[in-house]
Design a protein around this motif. Structure first.
Motif, PDB file in Angstrom:
ATOM      1  N   ASP A  77       5.776   8.817  13.014  1.00  0.00           N
ATOM      2  CA  ASP A  77       4.988   7.674  12.533  1.00  0.00           C
ATOM      3  C   ASP A  77       5.005   7.609  11.010  1.00  0.00           C
ATOM      4  O   ASP A  77       4.072   7.107  10.394  1.00  0.00           O
ATOM      5  N   VAL A  78       6.056   8.147  10.399  1.00  0.00           N
ATOM      6  CA  VAL A  78       6.128   8.226   8.936  1.00  0.00           C
ATOM      7  C   VAL A  78       6.117   6.838   8.298  1.00  0.00           C
ATOM      8  O   VAL A  78       5.595   6.653   7.192  1.00  0.00           O
ATOM      9  N   ALA A  79       6.634   5.850   8.992  1.00  0.00           N
ATOM     10  CA  ALA A  79       6.724   4.505   8.426  1.00  0.00           C
ATOM     11  C   ALA A  79       5.367   3.953   8.035  1.00  0.00           C
ATOM     12  O   ALA A  79       5.254   3.173   7.089  1.00  0.00           O
ATOM     13  N   ARG A  80       4.329   4.360   8.748  1.00  0.00           N
ATOM     14  CA  ARG A  80       2.989   3.872   8.411  1.00  0.00           C
ATOM     15  C   ARG A  80       2.576   4.334   7.017  1.00  0.00           C
ATOM     16  O   ARG A  80       1.987   3.586   6.246  1.00  0.00           O
ATOM     17  N   TRP A  81       2.881   5.573   6.681  1.00  0.00           N
ATOM     18  CA  TRP A  81       2.538   6.113   5.360  1.00  0.00           C
ATOM     19  C   TRP A  81       3.434   5.492   4.277  1.00  0.00           C
ATOM     20  O   TRP A  81       2.955   5.188   3.191  1.00  0.00           O
ATOM     21  N   HIS A  82       4.707   5.289   4.581  1.00  0.00           N
ATOM     22  CA  HIS A  82       5.592   4.623   3.624  1.00  0.00           C
ATOM     23  C   HIS A  82       5.103   3.212   3.340  1.00  0.00           C
ATOM     24  O   HIS A  82       5.104   2.759   2.185  1.00  0.00           O
ATOM     25  N   LYS A  83       4.653   2.520   4.377  1.00  0.00           N
ATOM     26  CA  LYS A  83       4.152   1.161   4.189  1.00  0.00           C
ATOM     27  C   LYS A  83       2.918   1.149   3.298  1.00  0.00           C
ATOM     28  O   LYS A  83       2.738   0.240   2.482  1.00  0.00           O
ATOM     29  N   ALA A  84       2.043   2.156   3.436  1.00  0.00           N
ATOM     30  CA  ALA A  84       0.848   2.223   2.589  1.00  0.00           C
ATOM     31  C   ALA A  84       1.229   2.381   1.118  1.00  0.00           C
ATOM     32  O   ALA A  84       0.628   1.755   0.236  1.00  0.00           O
ATOM     33  N   VAL A  85       2.244   3.213   0.844  1.00  0.00           N
ATOM     34  CA  VAL A  85       2.716   3.369  -0.534  1.00  0.00           C
ATOM     35  C   VAL A  85       3.305   2.056  -1.044  1.00  0.00           C
ATOM     36  O   VAL A  85       3.035   1.632  -2.184  1.00  0.00           O
ATOM     37  N   ASP A  86       4.105   1.398  -0.205  1.00  0.00           N
ATOM     38  CA  ASP A  86       4.687   0.111  -0.596  1.00  0.00           C
ATOM     39  C   ASP A  86       3.594  -0.920  -0.865  1.00  0.00           C
ATOM     40  O   ASP A  86       3.686  -1.716  -1.808  1.00  0.00           O
ATOM     41  N   THR A  87       2.558  -0.913  -0.050  1.00  0.00           N
ATOM     42  CA  THR A  87       1.445  -1.854  -0.236  1.00  0.00           C
ATOM     43  C   THR A  87       0.728  -1.592  -1.551  1.00  0.00           C
ATOM     44  O   THR A  87       0.361  -2.525  -2.269  1.00  0.00           O
ATOM     45  N   ALA A  88       0.521  -0.327  -1.865  1.00  0.00           N
ATOM     46  CA  ALA A  88      -0.130   0.026  -3.133  1.00  0.00           C
ATOM     47  C   ALA A  88       0.661  -0.519  -4.318  1.00  0.00           C
ATOM     48  O   ALA A  88       0.092  -1.067  -5.269  1.00  0.00           O
ATOM     49  N   ALA A  89       1.982  -0.370  -4.259  1.00  0.00           N
ATOM     50  CA  ALA A  89       2.830  -0.881  -5.337  1.00  0.00           C
ATOM     51  C   ALA A  89       2.754  -2.401  -5.413  1.00  0.00           C
ATOM     52  O   ALA A  89       2.669  -2.981  -6.509  1.00  0.00           O
ATOM     53  N   ASP A  90       2.778  -3.057  -4.257  1.00  0.00           N
ATOM     54  CA  ASP A  90       2.711  -4.510  -4.221  1.00  0.00           C
ATOM     55  C   ASP A  90       1.384  -5.032  -4.760  1.00  0.00           C
ATOM     56  O   ASP A  90       1.342  -6.067  -5.434  1.00  0.00           O
ATOM     57  N   LEU A  91       0.305  -4.302  -4.494  1.00  0.00           N
ATOM     58  CA  LEU A  91      -1.015  -4.728  -4.954  1.00  0.00           C
ATOM     59  C   LEU A  91      -1.207  -4.504  -6.448  1.00  0.00           C
ATOM     60  O   LEU A  91      -2.096  -5.098  -7.046  1.00  0.00           O
ATOM     61  N   GLY A  92      -0.415  -3.620  -7.026  1.00  0.00           N
ATOM     62  CA  GLY A  92      -0.532  -3.368  -8.457  1.00  0.00           C
ATOM     63  C   GLY A  92      -1.613  -2.378  -8.836  1.00  0.00           C
ATOM     64  O   GLY A  92      -2.228  -2.497  -9.900  1.00  0.00           O
TER      65      GLY A  92
END
Length: 335
Positions: A77-92
């Motif tokens: 389920d690693v993709a869930r954690w990768h998505k959280a990091v990507d979301t953090a970057a997108d949110l600024g």
């Protein structure tokens, strides 16, 4: 001597705004995506819309926002954690707070421009571990577990160029952060994997003629009299029968409060002072932020003559766990 940042919890948008309004330099939050942050409770945390609003609110007032992605990614389920990091970057956000080395690697590789902080859940208690994470993953700050004395904190700071953040107020844990097995022993879930200590689905309140029983997965954690305030059941802070006596066998509920040590924390070069409590109310955040803001400013202005005001002590005492405060491991007169 530097004035440390005041880093305050935001479990909700009202709490975030309260922290900013009361003088927090930085707030930290987590996402409503289940297990990627260690405060995974119903009613807490941010979806993308509220996160954007909160970040906009803080940035418009010159404050910083950190995102906690501080649990360990699970196999399959690693993709869930990768998505959280990507979301953090997108949110600024201004930085991510990460414990998992593999996730730090992903953040450094995928979003190198985003600051990376080593979470307290990473359990780094020495400068060698911190410098290793700096060399491998480019961390710029590390949050120390609440198990070191002030001289030990000073030793860490003297041997690294990574910013050091320490806890200054809030609930204490008998475990070294990042190494707790108690809740998983009782419930099969832990803060490091599912983002919860004593998950709500495992908690039961049972009314009996003698009072209220607090149970966790059926285990009796505590029993409260009819007029006695009941605490949230956790194994480490339960009352248990031991040798025909009933008492807090592992840890008595109490709160860390470093107000009296503020000049010393500034002298040794602490970069940030963190308040625990994303699971707590906006009223708690308001009281603690307002009080510590005044205390930190006063200690920085005149460290030689600084002394906590009784009104400050009273304000923090009202929101302390168990109505008790301590310097915890920071002060060990016997050592």
């Amino acid at each position: 001597m530097r004035k440390p940042e005041l880093v305050c919890p935001a479990g909700s948008l009202p709490a975030l705004k309260s922290a900013v309004d009361q003088g927090a330099d930085t707030v930290y939050l987590g996402l409503k995506d289940a297990a990627t942050n260690a405060r995974n409770f119903a009613g807490l945390n941010f979806d993308q819309n509220t996160a954007r609003e909160g970040i906009r609110y803080a940035h418009s007032r010159g404050r910083k926002v950190l995102m906690a992605i501080n649990t360990y990614a699970q196999a399959g389920d690693v993709a869930r954690w990768h998505k959280a990091v990507d979301t953090a970057a997108d949110l600024g956000v201004d930085a991510v707070i990460i414990a998992d080395p593999a996730l730090l690697h992903y953040a450094a590789k995928t979003h190198p421009q985003m600051r990376r902080h080593l979470s307290v859940q990473g359990s780094a208690t020495n400068y060698e571990a911190i410098n290793l994470c700096r060399d491998l993953f480019g961390i710029q700050r590390a949050v120390l577990p609440r198990v070191l004395t002030l001289p030990q904190v000073e030793h860490v700071i003297a041997n690294t160029d990574v910013e050091i953040e320490v806890f200054g107020f809030g609930s204490l844990c008998v475990m070294v952060e990042g190494r707790c097995l108690l809740s998983s022993y009782a419930t099969g879930e832990s803060p490091n994997t599912a983002g919860v200590c004593s998950p709500a689905k495992a908690v039961r309140w049972v009314e009996t003629p003698a009072g209220t029983e607090a149970r966790l997965s059926g285990i009796l954690i505590d029993q409260y009299k009819q007029d006695e305030p009941a605490g949230y059941p956790t194994l480490c802070k339960g009352r248990f029968a031991v040798n025909e006596e009933t008492y807090y066998a592992l840890e008595e509920p109490t709160s860390l409060n470093v107000m009296s040590a503020l000049p010393e924390l500034m002298r040794i070069g602490v970069a940030a002072i963190k308040v625990e409590g994303r699971q707590r109310s906006p009223a708690y955040v308001t009281e603690v932020t307002r009080t510590l803001r005044a205390a930190i400013d006063a200690a920085f202005a005149d460290p030689q003559r600084f002394a906590p005001k009784p009104a400050w002590e009273q304000a923090l005492g009202k929101v302390s766990e168990g109505q008790h405060v301590t310097l915890g491991a920071y002060l060990r007169p016997w050592k």
